[in-house]
Scaffold this motif. Structure first.
Motif, PDB file in Angstrom:
ATOM      1  N   GLU A  94      -6.876  27.978 -34.809  1.00  0.00           N
ATOM      2  CA  GLU A  94      -6.928  27.247 -36.091  1.00  0.00           C
ATOM      3  C   GLU A  94      -5.832  26.188 -36.176  1.00  0.00           C
ATOM      4  OE1 GLU A  94      -8.452  30.851 -39.024  1.00  0.00           O
ATOM      5  OE2 GLU A  94      -6.356  30.234 -39.071  1.00  0.00           O
ATOM      6  N   ARG A  95      -4.736  26.455 -35.493  1.00  0.00           N
ATOM      7  CA  ARG A  95      -3.579  25.561 -35.594  1.00  0.00           C
ATOM      8  C   ARG A  95      -3.451  24.587 -34.423  1.00  0.00           C
ATOM      9  NH1 ARG A  95      -2.996  30.198 -38.160  1.00  0.00           N
ATOM     10  NH2 ARG A  95      -1.626  30.359 -39.979  1.00  0.00           N
ATOM     11  N   GLU A  96      -4.362  24.695 -33.480  1.00  0.00           N
ATOM     12  CA  GLU A  96      -4.211  23.932 -32.238  1.00  0.00           C
ATOM     13  C   GLU A  96      -4.138  22.416 -32.480  1.00  0.00           C
ATOM     14  OE1 GLU A  96      -7.176  24.698 -29.186  1.00  0.00           O
ATOM     15  OE2 GLU A  96      -5.529  25.189 -27.833  1.00  0.00           O
ATOM     16  N   GLY A  97      -4.942  21.928 -33.419  1.00  0.00           N
ATOM     17  CA  GLY A  97      -4.937  20.493 -33.729  1.00  0.00           C
ATOM     18  C   GLY A  97      -3.543  20.034 -34.122  1.00  0.00           C
ATOM     19  N   THR A  98      -2.902  20.817 -34.972  1.00  0.00           N
ATOM     20  CA  THR A  98      -1.536  20.497 -35.415  1.00  0.00           C
ATOM     21  C   THR A  98      -0.570  20.551 -34.230  1.00  0.00           C
ATOM     22  OG1 THR A  98      -2.133  21.704 -37.389  1.00  0.00           O
ATOM     23  CG2 THR A  98       0.164  21.068 -37.189  1.00  0.00           C
ATOM     24  N   PHE A  99      -0.741  21.549 -33.376  1.00  0.00           N
ATOM     25  CA  PHE A  99       0.171  21.692 -32.234  1.00  0.00           C
ATOM     26  C   PHE A  99       0.072  20.461 -31.312  1.00  0.00           C
ATOM     27  CE2 PHE A  99      -0.256  26.628 -32.493  1.00  0.00           C
ATOM     28  CZ  PHE A  99       0.503  26.620 -33.649  1.00  0.00           C
ATOM     29  N   PHE A 100      -1.151  19.973 -31.114  1.00  0.00           N
ATOM     30  CA  PHE A 100      -1.311  18.770 -30.282  1.00  0.00           C
ATOM     31  C   PHE A 100      -0.639  17.559 -30.938  1.00  0.00           C
ATOM     32  CE2 PHE A 100      -4.886  20.922 -27.967  1.00  0.00           C
ATOM     33  CZ  PHE A 100      -4.329  20.794 -26.706  1.00  0.00           C
ATOM     34  N   GLN A 101      -0.703  17.517 -32.268  1.00  0.00           N
ATOM     35  CA  GLN A 101      -0.039  16.410 -32.973  1.00  0.00           C
ATOM     36  C   GLN A 101       1.469  16.453 -32.733  1.00  0.00           C
ATOM     37  OE1 GLN A 101      -1.076  16.538 -37.096  1.00  0.00           O
ATOM     38  NE2 GLN A 101      -3.145  15.788 -36.714  1.00  0.00           N
ATOM     39  N   TYR A 159      10.622  27.816 -33.985  1.00  0.00           N
ATOM     40  CA  TYR A 159      10.489  28.256 -35.377  1.00  0.00           C
ATOM     41  C   TYR A 159       9.159  28.964 -35.613  1.00  0.00           C
ATOM     42  CZ  TYR A 159      13.192  27.652 -39.657  1.00  0.00           C
ATOM     43  OH  TYR A 159      14.016  27.856 -40.721  1.00  0.00           O
ATOM     44  N   ASP A 160       8.073  28.248 -35.299  1.00  0.00           N
ATOM     45  CA  ASP A 160       6.733  28.753 -35.588  1.00  0.00           C
ATOM     46  C   ASP A 160       6.296  29.695 -34.460  1.00  0.00           C
ATOM     47  OD1 ASP A 160       3.942  29.025 -35.631  1.00  0.00           O
ATOM     48  OD2 ASP A 160       3.663  27.072 -36.598  1.00  0.00           O
ATOM     49  N   LYS A 161       6.112  30.957 -34.801  1.00  0.00           N
ATOM     50  CA  LYS A 161       5.827  31.944 -33.745  1.00  0.00           C
ATOM     51  C   LYS A 161       4.439  31.770 -33.145  1.00  0.00           C
ATOM     52  CE  LYS A 161       9.877  33.385 -34.158  1.00  0.00           C
ATOM     53  NZ  LYS A 161      10.834  32.627 -33.349  1.00  0.00           N
ATOM     54  N   PHE A 162       3.500  31.210 -33.894  1.00  0.00           N
ATOM     55  CA  PHE A 162       2.180  30.958 -33.303  1.00  0.00           C
ATOM     56  C   PHE A 162       2.270  29.784 -32.321  1.00  0.00           C
ATOM     57  CE2 PHE A 162       0.304  32.820 -37.430  1.00  0.00           C
ATOM     58  CZ  PHE A 162       0.407  34.109 -36.914  1.00  0.00           C
ATOM     59  N   LEU A 163       3.055  28.775 -32.682  1.00  0.00           N
ATOM     60  CA  LEU A 163       3.290  27.660 -31.761  1.00  0.00           C
ATOM     61  C   LEU A 163       3.955  28.177 -30.489  1.00  0.00           C
ATOM     62  CD1 LEU A 163       3.527  24.609 -31.016  1.00  0.00           C
ATOM     63  CD2 LEU A 163       5.671  24.548 -32.286  1.00  0.00           C
ATOM     64  N   MET A 164       4.915  29.071 -30.653  1.00  0.00           N
ATOM     65  CA  MET A 164       5.613  29.640 -29.491  1.00  0.00           C
ATOM     66  C   MET A 164       4.623  30.317 -28.551  1.00  0.00           C
ATOM     67  SD  MET A 164       8.545  32.592 -29.404  1.00  0.00           S
ATOM     68  CE  MET A 164       7.445  34.000 -29.352  1.00  0.00           C
ATOM     69  N   ARG A 165       3.722  31.134 -29.114  1.00  0.00           N
ATOM     70  CA  ARG A 165       2.732  31.834 -28.276  1.00  0.00           C
ATOM     71  C   ARG A 165       1.782  30.844 -27.602  1.00  0.00           C
ATOM     72  NH1 ARG A 165       5.415  36.058 -27.036  1.00  0.00           N
ATOM     73  NH2 ARG A 165       6.016  37.371 -28.793  1.00  0.00           N
TER      74      ARG A 165
END
Ligand SMILES: Nc1ncnc2c1ncn2[C@@H]1O[C@H](COP(=O)(O)OP(=O)(O)O)[C@@H](O)[C@H]1O
Ligand SMILES: [Mg+2]
Length: 379
Positions: free
Chosen positions: A290-297, A366-372
């Protein structure tokens, strides 16, 4: 009242039965308020500051002679915004037509108050006509004094307090500190999530707030307490969850409250009563995707070296020595000077944090989902 039937809050505070632990911190903050000690309250973003304040206010709310005001000043840009926010919150707490509310209305008449309806929230919003800088420097002290003279006690929590450092006016700390000095019935809580900025305000001997507040430093909820809360909550709703699965959830989120709540919230929504590792896997994947789009940004907003360092920190999970040769060569980061520049930039962007309030300070994403998500990428 709870908005949904999911017992794992992710955006709000729904009451003591949905709130995990924080027994000591609740007692400490309550004690500060009751003994009229102003508090500087720090925690990393999404660890549970706002929820803890709401919890304490909920418990104190039962006392007749005390009013609790919570204001988030993240969106404020200058002293005038802060002044209006304070006036507005006082107005919201005391009904206009009686008692203190009536006196408050009399007291602010001078500022030609205007009440309009906020188009987003639909609630009444008060603003004061304070056009002269000298005038609004005096307004916050006057508002606080007004509250102080009443027959009740007031506690005001100012969330995201570090925001004042971004105001164009450079004397806000001095104005507030002076106003605070004579208060007897008003207690203030200054919360913040940017450690460097909060330390700048409260721990620097040259600045007005130095030694003026007791401090509370919120850490992760201890593992045993969080495990018991997760197991107990699922059980209450007739879900079965094993100790291994609970431990796996907490290790995935590194005990960071918001991410833990999100994962449990998702598992609860899936509705499968006998929680199996495969489902936990599916829930983790869904939250990350769900957050992948943001992570690519994020990747587009960072330089190549900042991105490489961010990945390296994610892969290390907690990084103690960013300038060690072994770390720099393992992740091909160039030199200590390059790492230093990138590290400062990532800290400033709040992509990573430096936790200096533990025995062995470390850096982490900071963001643990980003970390994973970063951990799955190749170097
Ligand atoms: N002790 C707790 N028990 C259960 N949920 C919590 C607890 N503390 C925080 N939360 C949840 O985690 C989320 C993040 O907490 P929040 O208070 O907004 O963090 P902060 O203000 O530090 O950024 C909130 O939406 C809240 O629902
Ligand atoms: Mg908050």
């Amino acid at each position: 009242m709870k908005e949904s039937n999911n017992p794992f809050d992710i955006n709000s505070y729904s009451g003591p039965e949905y709130f995990c632990d924080r027994v000591q911190e609740t007692a400490a903050l309550t004690q500060h308020i009751q003994s009229h000690r102003h508090t500087a309250f720090f925690a990393l973003r999404r660890l549970g500051k706002t929820a803890l304040i709401r919890h304490v206010f909920h418990l104190l709310g039962k006392q007749k002679n005390r009013k609790c005001i919570y204001m988030d000043i993240y969106a404020s840009q200058h002293l005038k915004d802060l002044t209006n926010m304070l006036a507005n919150h006082i107005y919201a707490v005391f009904p206009e037509n009686k008692g203190i509310g009536k006196k408050f209305w009399e007291a602010i008449k001078l500022f030609r108050p205007v009440v309009s309806i906020d188009p987003l929230s639909g609630s009444p919003e008060l603003s004061l006509d304070i056009s002269q800088p000298k005038q609004f420097e005096k307004t916050i002290p006057q508002l606080l004094q007004f509250l102080d003279q009443q027959s009740i006690k007031t506690v005001i929590a100012i969330d995201e307090f570090q925001q004042i450092l971004n105001y164009p006016e450079k004397n806000v700390e001095a104005i507030l500190r002076t106003a605070m000095q004579n208060l007897k019935n008003v207690t203030l809580i200054f919360c913040g999530s940017n450690q460097a900025m909060m330390q700048q305000i409260f721990n620097s001997a040259k600045r007005p707030f130095y030694a003026s507040c007791s401090s509370i430093n919120l850490q992760q909820i201890p593992k045993a307490e969080y495990e018991a809360f997760i197991t107990g909550t699922f059980k209450k709703y007739r879900f079965k969850i094993t100790g291994e699965i609970t431990a796996d959830i907490l290790s995935f989120t590194k005990l960071h409250t918001y991410y833990t709540q999100c994962l449990c919230h998702e598992l609860f929504n899936m509705g499968i009563k006998n929680i199996q590792p495969a489902q936990v896997q599916a829930a983790k994947l869904k939250l990350i995707q769900e957050r992948e789009g943001t992570f690519f940004q994020y990747r587009n907003l960072l330089t190549a070296t900042q991105w490489q360092l961010l990945k390296a920190i994610a892969k290390e999970e907690t990084l103690l020595q960013p300038y060690a040769n072994q770390f720099i060569s393992k992740y091909r980061l160039g030199s200590a000077a390059i790492v230093k520049r990138s590290l400062e930039s990532l800290l400033q962007k709040e992509m990573i944090y430096y936790n200096s309030s533990v025995e062995v300070p470390d850096y982490a994403v900071y963001d643990k989902f980003l970390m994973r998500w970063l951990q799955q990428l190749s170097l």
